[in-house]
Write an enzyme that holds these catalytic residues in place. Sequence first.
Site, PDB file in Angstrom:
ATOM      1  N   ASP A  22       0.855  -1.181   0.000  1.00 21.12           N
ATOM      2  CA  ASP A  22       0.000   0.000   0.000  1.00 21.12           C
ATOM      3  C   ASP A  22       0.899   1.241   0.000  1.00 21.12           C
ATOM      4  O   ASP A  22       2.107   1.138   0.259  1.00 21.12           O
ATOM      5  CB  ASP A  22      -0.892  -0.054   1.250  1.00 21.12           C
ATOM      6  N   ASP A  24      -0.253   5.084   1.166  1.00 23.22           N
ATOM      7  CA  ASP A  24      -0.484   5.941   2.335  1.00 23.22           C
ATOM      8  C   ASP A  24      -0.553   5.120   3.613  1.00 23.22           C
ATOM      9  O   ASP A  24      -1.305   4.145   3.706  1.00 23.22           O
ATOM     10  CB  ASP A  24      -1.788   6.716   2.154  1.00 23.22           C
ATOM     11  N   ASP A 203      -2.114  -0.778   5.769  1.00 22.06           N
ATOM     12  CA  ASP A 203      -2.407  -0.159   7.067  1.00 22.06           C
ATOM     13  C   ASP A 203      -3.884   0.097   7.294  1.00 22.06           C
ATOM     14  O   ASP A 203      -4.279   0.443   8.408  1.00 22.06           O
ATOM     15  CB  ASP A 203      -1.679   1.183   7.181  1.00 22.06           C
TER      16      ASP A 203
END
Length: 261
Positions: A22, A24, A203
Amino acid sequence: MENIPGIEAILKDPAGAVIGLDFDGTLSPIVPDPATAVIHPKAPAVLAELGAHVRAVAIVTGRPPATALELGPGLADVPGLVILGHYGFERWEHGRLSAPPPPPGVPRARAELPALLDSAGVVGVTVEDKGRAVAVHTRRAPDPEGALAALREPLAGLAARHGLVVEPGRMVLELRPPGMDKGHALGLFLAEREARSVLFAGDDLGDLAAFDAVRASGLPGVTVCSGSAEVTALAERADIVVDGPDGVLALLAELASAFSR
């Protein structure tokens, strides 16, 4: 780390491994204004070292690939890097971008957003235009959680009217086209590359689908959570939990160092 079967498989056969990441919150710290995000300073060098050994490094993100490249100076030089942006709707590889035509529902929903936000009575929210999606961030609102709760139902209605779905995240609700998510994008990529092992690090709630894809692939795999106090669902499902982007880069650097040895 070596006692985790997925990690052991990657270490024994790096040429068969796909490293999925991922952006961000994983490669880039979360900031109040998404437009000011910037990739972790160690990321390009670590990913370049990984890219020299593994089958592929793939960034799977809700952002457009062009934005990830803009916020990640040096990413374009990572060997073999593929960016699957907009949850896989857009793909950047070898300097070329490929994508289907943009969905008409997104600009229509975007045009209605100002009136919707005004009628909901929320203040301090920001709207991020992603081209193929539009995101409403509440992190800068006086009451971020309250604003998020107040907007869930109105945004769900707006999305439904225009054939879109709502993707929840860390103080954000994103309206995007259905039919693709990070899990679908990752699964297709693993099959395309005939991967023999996989690591995925994320996240946020949108990364749960990628965790599921790792499990469903049947490959030796490892899931990594870039931990935060805001989202705990991912940590409960992860094989490894690290402390934010610093922890992710430390783990990737350890892998790259092992490959070099």
